[in-house]
Write a protein that holds these residues in place. Structure first.
Motif, PDB file in Angstrom:
ATOM      1  N   VAL A  55       0.847  -1.192   0.000  1.00 44.29           N
ATOM      2  CA  VAL A  55       0.000   0.000   0.000  1.00 44.29           C
ATOM      3  C   VAL A  55       0.884   1.243   0.000  1.00 44.29           C
ATOM      4  O   VAL A  55       1.734   1.409   0.864  1.00 44.29           O
ATOM      5  CB  VAL A  55      -0.929   0.021   1.233  1.00 44.29           C
ATOM      6  CG1 VAL A  55      -1.768   1.282   1.257  1.00 44.29           C
ATOM      7  CG2 VAL A  55      -1.810  -1.213   1.253  1.00 44.29           C
ATOM      8  N   PRO A  56       0.708   2.130  -0.988  1.00 40.41           N
ATOM      9  CA  PRO A  56       1.477   3.381  -1.009  1.00 40.41           C
ATOM     10  C   PRO A  56       1.186   4.205   0.241  1.00 40.41           C
ATOM     11  O   PRO A  56       0.086   4.165   0.787  1.00 40.41           O
ATOM     12  CB  PRO A  56       0.966   4.094  -2.265  1.00 40.41           C
ATOM     13  CG  PRO A  56       0.378   3.011  -3.109  1.00 40.41           C
ATOM     14  CD  PRO A  56      -0.156   1.993  -2.149  1.00 40.41           C
ATOM     15  N   GLU A  57       2.179   4.972   0.681  1.00 43.46           N
ATOM     16  CA  GLU A  57       2.045   5.750   1.913  1.00 43.46           C
ATOM     17  C   GLU A  57       0.927   6.784   1.853  1.00 43.46           C
ATOM     18  O   GLU A  57       0.338   7.114   2.866  1.00 43.46           O
ATOM     19  CB  GLU A  57       3.363   6.448   2.230  1.00 43.46           C
ATOM     20  CG  GLU A  57       4.462   5.486   2.603  1.00 43.46           C
ATOM     21  CD  GLU A  57       5.780   6.194   2.862  1.00 43.46           C
ATOM     22  OE1 GLU A  57       5.794   7.441   2.932  1.00 43.46           O
ATOM     23  OE2 GLU A  57       6.786   5.498   2.977  1.00 43.46           O
ATOM     24  N   ASP A  58       0.616   7.294   0.660  1.00 41.41           N
ATOM     25  CA  ASP A  58      -0.385   8.355   0.547  1.00 41.41           C
ATOM     26  C   ASP A  58      -1.813   7.839   0.392  1.00 41.41           C
ATOM     27  O   ASP A  58      -2.731   8.614   0.185  1.00 41.41           O
ATOM     28  CB  ASP A  58      -0.040   9.282  -0.615  1.00 41.41           C
ATOM     29  CG  ASP A  58      -0.012   8.550  -1.955  1.00 41.41           C
ATOM     30  OD1 ASP A  58       0.229   7.338  -1.964  1.00 41.41           O
ATOM     31  OD2 ASP A  58      -0.223   9.209  -2.988  1.00 41.41           O
ATOM     32  N   ILE A  59      -2.012   6.526   0.522  1.00 44.67           N
ATOM     33  CA  ILE A  59      -3.347   5.936   0.371  1.00 44.67           C
ATOM     34  C   ILE A  59      -3.685   5.100   1.601  1.00 44.67           C
ATOM     35  O   ILE A  59      -2.866   4.327   2.087  1.00 44.67           O
ATOM     36  CB  ILE A  59      -3.423   5.057  -0.888  1.00 44.67           C
ATOM     37  CG1 ILE A  59      -3.198   5.911  -2.130  1.00 44.67           C
ATOM     38  CG2 ILE A  59      -4.755   4.322  -0.972  1.00 44.67           C
ATOM     39  CD1 ILE A  59      -3.214   5.141  -3.424  1.00 44.67           C
ATOM     40  N   GLN A  60      -4.903   5.250   2.095  1.00 46.15           N
ATOM     41  CA  GLN A  60      -5.377   4.448   3.224  1.00 46.15           C
ATOM     42  C   GLN A  60      -5.835   3.079   2.715  1.00 46.15           C
ATOM     43  O   GLN A  60      -6.568   3.006   1.726  1.00 46.15           O
ATOM     44  CB  GLN A  60      -6.550   5.141   3.928  1.00 46.15           C
ATOM     45  CG  GLN A  60      -6.174   6.454   4.553  1.00 46.15           C
ATOM     46  CD  GLN A  60      -5.181   6.269   5.682  1.00 46.15           C
ATOM     47  OE1 GLN A  60      -5.270   5.334   6.464  1.00 46.15           O
ATOM     48  NE2 GLN A  60      -4.215   7.161   5.748  1.00 46.15           N
ATOM     49  N   PRO A  61      -5.425   1.983   3.355  1.00 48.60           N
ATOM     50  CA  PRO A  61      -5.831   0.645   2.902  1.00 48.60           C
ATOM     51  C   PRO A  61      -7.344   0.455   2.855  1.00 48.60           C
ATOM     52  O   PRO A  61      -7.850  -0.304   2.042  1.00 48.60           O
ATOM     53  CB  PRO A  61      -5.207  -0.300   3.930  1.00 48.60           C
ATOM     54  CG  PRO A  61      -4.200   0.487   4.654  1.00 48.60           C
ATOM     55  CD  PRO A  61      -4.555   1.933   4.507  1.00 48.60           C
ATOM     56  N   GLU A  62      -8.084   1.194   3.705  1.00 47.04           N
ATOM     57  CA  GLU A  62      -9.539   1.066   3.728  1.00 47.04           C
ATOM     58  C   GLU A  62     -10.161   1.564   2.429  1.00 47.04           C
ATOM     59  O   GLU A  62     -11.291   1.223   2.104  1.00 47.04           O
ATOM     60  CB  GLU A  62     -10.132   1.852   4.902  1.00 47.04           C
ATOM     61  CG  GLU A  62      -9.663   1.398   6.259  1.00 47.04           C
ATOM     62  CD  GLU A  62      -8.305   1.979   6.643  1.00 47.04           C
ATOM     63  OE1 GLU A  62      -7.970   3.107   6.242  1.00 47.04           O
ATOM     64  OE2 GLU A  62      -7.567   1.279   7.347  1.00 47.04           O
ATOM     65  N   GLY A  63      -9.440   2.383   1.669  1.00 49.27           N
ATOM     66  CA  GLY A  63      -9.947   2.931   0.419  1.00 49.27           C
ATOM     67  C   GLY A  63      -9.591   2.093  -0.796  1.00 49.27           C
ATOM     68  O   GLY A  63      -9.746   2.539  -1.920  1.00 49.27           O
ATOM     69  N   LEU A  64      -9.123   0.862  -0.558  1.00 42.06           N
ATOM     70  CA  LEU A  64      -8.718  -0.019  -1.650  1.00 42.06           C
ATOM     71  C   LEU A  64      -9.538  -1.300  -1.651  1.00 42.06           C
ATOM     72  O   LEU A  64      -9.978  -1.767  -0.601  1.00 42.06           O
ATOM     73  CB  LEU A  64      -7.232  -0.374  -1.522  1.00 42.06           C
ATOM     74  CG  LEU A  64      -6.261   0.799  -1.571  1.00 42.06           C
ATOM     75  CD1 LEU A  64      -4.848   0.319  -1.279  1.00 42.06           C
ATOM     76  CD2 LEU A  64      -6.325   1.495  -2.908  1.00 42.06           C
ATOM     77  N   ARG A  65      -9.710  -1.876  -2.824  1.00 41.32           N
ATOM     78  CA  ARG A  65     -10.448  -3.139  -2.963  1.00 41.32           C
ATOM     79  C   ARG A  65      -9.645  -4.059  -3.878  1.00 41.32           C
ATOM     80  O   ARG A  65      -9.182  -3.655  -4.931  1.00 41.32           O
ATOM     81  CB  ARG A  65     -11.825  -2.865  -3.572  1.00 41.32           C
ATOM     82  CG  ARG A  65     -12.744  -4.046  -3.641  1.00 41.32           C
ATOM     83  CD  ARG A  65     -13.171  -4.445  -2.228  1.00 41.32           C
ATOM     84  NE  ARG A  65     -13.869  -5.699  -2.238  1.00 41.32           N
ATOM     85  CZ  ARG A  65     -15.128  -5.850  -1.890  1.00 41.32           C
ATOM     86  NH1 ARG A  65     -15.827  -4.829  -1.488  1.00 41.32           N
ATOM     87  NH2 ARG A  65     -15.674  -7.038  -1.930  1.00 41.32           N
ATOM     88  N   SER A  66      -9.491  -5.306  -3.472  1.00 42.01           N
ATOM     89  CA  SER A  66      -8.696  -6.285  -4.207  1.00 42.01           C
ATOM     90  C   SER A  66      -9.608  -7.305  -4.890  1.00 42.01           C
ATOM     91  O   SER A  66     -10.604  -7.739  -4.314  1.00 42.01           O
ATOM     92  CB  SER A  66      -7.772  -6.997  -3.202  1.00 42.01           C
ATOM     93  OG  SER A  66      -6.967  -7.946  -3.824  1.00 42.01           O
TER      94      SER A  66
END
Length: 81
Positions: A55-66
């Motif tokens: 996860v890039p530092e500038d993105i929150q993991p909660e805002g991602l979907r795999s």
């Protein structure tokens, strides 16, 4: 691509997961790898991000979907702003 002994490539050279994260598409997610071979496979949403994804530092993991392709096991990650 062979590398000289003792020289380790940076992650972006060896991992497709290190590329820019696209926005989540509207509708079903189809596997890009399978589409190149003429197959149209719908990817399955995963409950958690794939462990290989950094996860890039500038993105929150909660805002991602795999998503995972059931045919070739390819993983794609999208932003779900």
């Amino acid at each position: 691509m062979p590398y000289e002994p003792g020289i380790r490539p940076i992650d972006s050279e060896i991992s497709p997961m290190a590329k820019t994260i696209s926005r989540h598409p509207h509708g079903p997610v189809h596997c890009e790898s399978c589409a190149r071979t003429g197959k149209h496979i719908e990817m399955l949403a995963q409950d958690a991000l794939d462990a290989s994804f950094q996860v890039p530092e500038d993105i929150q993991p909660e805002g991602l979907r795999s998503y995972r392709c059931p045919a070739c096991e390819n993983i794609q990650v999208f932003r779900v702003d």
